[in-house]
Design a protein around this motif. Structure first.
Motif, mmCIF file in Angstrom:
data_model
loop_
_atom_site.group_PDB
_atom_site.id
_atom_site.type_symbol
_atom_site.label_atom_id
_atom_site.label_comp_id
_atom_site.label_asym_id
_atom_site.label_seq_id
_atom_site.Cartn_x
_atom_site.Cartn_y
_atom_site.Cartn_z
ATOM 1 N N SER A 22 59.274 40.016 58.268
ATOM 2 C CA SER A 22 58.344 40.956 58.903
ATOM 3 C C SER A 22 59.181 42.046 59.567
ATOM 4 O O SER A 22 60.225 41.759 60.163
ATOM 5 C CB SER A 22 57.500 40.194 59.926
ATOM 6 N N TRP A 23 58.728 43.272 59.438
ATOM 7 C CA TRP A 23 59.515 44.397 59.948
ATOM 8 C C TRP A 23 58.826 45.056 61.119
ATOM 9 O O TRP A 23 58.898 46.272 61.297
ATOM 10 C CB TRP A 23 59.785 45.403 58.808
ATOM 11 N N ASP A 24 58.126 44.259 61.949
ATOM 12 C CA ASP A 24 57.438 44.786 63.129
ATOM 13 C C ASP A 24 58.388 45.663 63.935
ATOM 14 O O ASP A 24 59.542 45.283 64.162
ATOM 15 C CB ASP A 24 56.961 43.630 64.035
ATOM 16 N N GLY A 25 57.877 46.810 64.359
ATOM 17 C CA GLY A 25 58.717 47.705 65.165
ATOM 18 C C GLY A 25 59.397 48.767 64.323
ATOM 19 O O GLY A 25 59.871 49.768 64.856
ATOM 20 N N LEU A 26 59.472 48.554 63.001
ATOM 21 C CA LEU A 26 60.019 49.588 62.119
ATOM 22 C C LEU A 26 58.856 50.286 61.426
ATOM 23 O O LEU A 26 57.847 49.659 61.105
ATOM 24 C CB LEU A 26 60.947 48.994 61.055
ATOM 25 N N GLU A 27 59.074 51.553 61.171
ATOM 26 C CA GLU A 27 58.011 52.315 60.523
ATOM 27 C C GLU A 27 58.181 52.279 59.008
ATOM 28 O O GLU A 27 59.294 52.446 58.506
ATOM 29 C CB GLU A 27 58.094 53.769 61.013
ATOM 30 N N GLY A 28 57.091 52.044 58.294
ATOM 31 C CA GLY A 28 57.105 52.003 56.827
ATOM 32 C C GLY A 28 56.973 53.397 56.249
ATOM 33 O O GLY A 28 57.314 54.359 56.931
ATOM 34 N N PRO A 29 56.477 53.517 55.032
ATOM 35 C CA PRO A 29 56.026 52.424 54.178
ATOM 36 C C PRO A 29 57.200 51.619 53.607
ATOM 37 O O PRO A 29 58.282 52.151 53.380
ATOM 38 C CB PRO A 29 55.284 53.158 53.052
ATOM 39 N N PHE A 30 56.924 50.317 53.384
ATOM 40 C CA PHE A 30 57.922 49.410 52.831
ATOM 41 C C PHE A 30 57.680 49.261 51.325
ATOM 42 O O PHE A 30 56.598 48.836 50.918
ATOM 43 C CB PHE A 30 57.839 48.053 53.545
ATOM 44 N N VAL A 31 58.653 49.660 50.573
ATOM 45 C CA VAL A 31 58.463 49.677 49.115
ATOM 46 C C VAL A 31 59.625 48.951 48.431
ATOM 47 O O VAL A 31 60.731 48.863 48.971
ATOM 48 C CB VAL A 31 58.371 51.129 48.567
ATOM 49 N N VAL A 59 57.345 37.979 49.878
ATOM 50 C CA VAL A 59 57.901 37.549 51.170
ATOM 51 C C VAL A 59 58.535 38.721 51.923
ATOM 52 O O VAL A 59 58.822 38.619 53.108
ATOM 53 C CB VAL A 59 58.979 36.439 51.028
ATOM 54 N N GLU A 60 58.752 39.831 51.236
ATOM 55 C CA GLU A 60 59.476 40.965 51.840
ATOM 56 C C GLU A 60 58.612 41.802 52.772
ATOM 57 O O GLU A 60 59.115 42.705 53.422
ATOM 58 C CB GLU A 60 60.034 41.885 50.735
ATOM 59 N N GLY A 61 57.307 41.539 52.814
ATOM 60 C CA GLY A 61 56.423 42.321 53.690
ATOM 61 C C GLY A 61 56.244 43.737 53.190
ATOM 62 O O GLY A 61 56.502 44.710 53.905
ATOM 63 N N LEU A 62 55.810 43.878 51.930
ATOM 64 C CA LEU A 62 55.749 45.189 51.269
ATOM 65 C C LEU A 62 54.383 45.847 51.352
ATOM 66 O O LEU A 62 53.352 45.168 51.415
ATOM 67 C CB LEU A 62 56.072 45.016 49.772
ATOM 68 N N ASP A 63 54.394 47.184 51.279
ATOM 69 C CA ASP A 63 53.159 47.947 51.075
ATOM 70 C C ASP A 63 52.972 48.250 49.597
ATOM 71 O O ASP A 63 51.845 48.322 49.110
ATOM 72 C CB ASP A 63 53.220 49.279 51.847
ATOM 73 N N LEU A 64 54.076 48.512 48.911
ATOM 74 C CA LEU A 64 54.013 48.907 47.489
ATOM 75 C C LEU A 64 55.112 48.189 46.716
ATOM 76 O O LEU A 64 56.258 48.135 47.156
ATOM 77 C CB LEU A 64 54.227 50.432 47.369
#
Ligand code: URA
Length: 400
Positions: free
Chosen positions: A69-78, A189-194
């Protein structure tokens, strides 16, 4: 319970979500025996599984261990995943390119097995590059640079490890629902948006025919979307190797060239297409911003970015064309096998690889060639595998 689940699967009946989750939990906890796991997989292999069941299996496997989980970091996570091919160094270019364009790329990759190379092996050809950073270290690199490429860390998707090993032993790997759940569980498991999926098709790929590749692409798209991730799935050719460098150090060098706008056209075009960023993507390869991210990422993993430009330290032998004409085709499977016997790949998961060995293709399909002209560089380690590699390379080229 497992006896009832096996009977249901044997009859080809749909299972409930809680039963599929129960099976996965039993696999990880060890309450389901290896023989029962093998039987369950064999029934799925022969009787199939519905799209909804595949979503439930994927979700259960994703949740079977830790998730990031990347709480506190701004995405988007791709992220992007390829089903594997010959000369496929797209991840090395795409992760820093995306980072240069403001995306965050938490990329967990694998090692090569068989003739297709693995991203981790390529990166480890860079002196000092660590592919085993801890989660806090990964968060730092993701925060400061915008991308990392690392191996599986902690206890991620342990169900896949067990199921994949049993599939290998029981000849049940080639099942679309099982491949779908295996690939996606390790990515979700990587917590992705795309997630961008590059499904390769052709002699150098896992999926040899268009129909097989389409079935897998459709399943990945449906199941990934069903599990709540935006999916972009592309089906791309792997009948010809991608780019010109094949082998770990040679591919790193070519990736670094591509990151400076000097890569082969087919590689650059595929990277730009998969980035989904159009001209902005091409621009980031030309203006140094993607390369700066590459340097930052390599440094963040403990590696020497300068060394990524150096290529192979093995011994070079140049093969000349025996006749004149035009390269009509270049069989990716044959080229992959040649690099493999030179030592670029591994037969078993724990085998070592030789970073420097491989092939530098000087001619690709469409190129004119004269008899006696240099065709390909074969980089070898004290002649290991050369006797087998040379005829494989010659047979892979079709010149007329
Ligand atoms: N790659 C995976 O990760 N899993 C499969 O089942 C096949 C290829």
């Amino acid at each position: 319970m497992i006896e009832q689940w096996l009977e249901q699967r044997a009859r080809g009946e749909e299972q409930r979500q809680e039963d599929i989750a129960g099976f996965v939990t039993g696999v990880v906890e060890g309450s389901i025996s290896p023989a029962q796991i093998g039987a369950w997989l064999a029934f799925v292999f022969t009787r199939g599984m519905s799209a909804q069941e595949t979503v439930w299996l994927t979700e259960a496997m994703t949740q079977s261990g830790d998730t990031l989980s990347w709480d506190g970091l701004e995405g988007p996570f791709v992220d992007k995943h390829s089903t594997g091919g010959i000369g496929d160094k797209v991840s090395l270019v795409l992760a820093p390119l995306w980072a240069a364009l403001g995306q965050r790329v938490p990329m967990l990759s694998g090692r090569g097995l068989g003739i297709t190379g693995g991203t981790l092996d390529k990166l480890e050809a860079i002196p000092g590059y660590r592919t085993d950073l801890s989660v806090p270290e990964l968060r730092t690199v993701l925060d400061e640079v915008g991308c990392f490429i690392n191996g599986q860390t902690g206890d991620l998707a342990p169900a896949d490890r067990i199921l994949y090993a049993t599939r290998n032993e029981t000849g049940t790997v080639a099942s679309v629902p099982l491949i779908t759940a295996s690939i996606l569980s390790k990515k979700l498991v990587e917590g992705l948006d795309l997630l961008v999926m590059d499904v390769k098709c052709g002699s150098g790929a896992f999926m040899k025919t268009q129909a097989e590749a389409e079935a897998l692409a459709e399943s990945l798209e449906r199941v990934g979307t069903g599990a709540g991730v935006e999916m972009r799935v592309r089906l791309t050719d792997m009948s010809t190797p991608l780019g010109c460098g094949i082998g770990n150090a040679l591919e790193v060098q070519e990736a670094a060239q591509c990151l400076q706008g000097q890569g082969p056209q087919d590689l650059e075009d595929l990277v730009v297409e998969l980035s989904g960023m159009g001209e902005a993507g091409r621009q980031a390869l030309r203006d140094g911003s993607a390369f700066a991210k590459w340097q930052g990422m390599v440094r963040g993993h403990g590696g020497d970015p300068e060394a990524s430009l150096h290529g192979s330290d093995a011994t070079k032998m140049v093969l000349q064309s025996t006749h004149s004409g035009q390269v009509q085709s270049l069989d990716a499977g044959g080229i992959g096998r040649a690099a493999f016997v030179l030592g670029a790949g591994r037969r078993h998961a724990t085998d070592p690889v030789h970073f420097g060995v491989g092939l530098q293709l000087l001619k690709k399909p469409g190129d004119p060639v004269h008899a006696g002209e240099d065709l390909v560089e074969i980089w070898h380690a004290q002649g290991h595998g050369l006797e087998e590699a040379q005829p494989a390379v010659e047979a892979a080229y079709h010149i007329k």
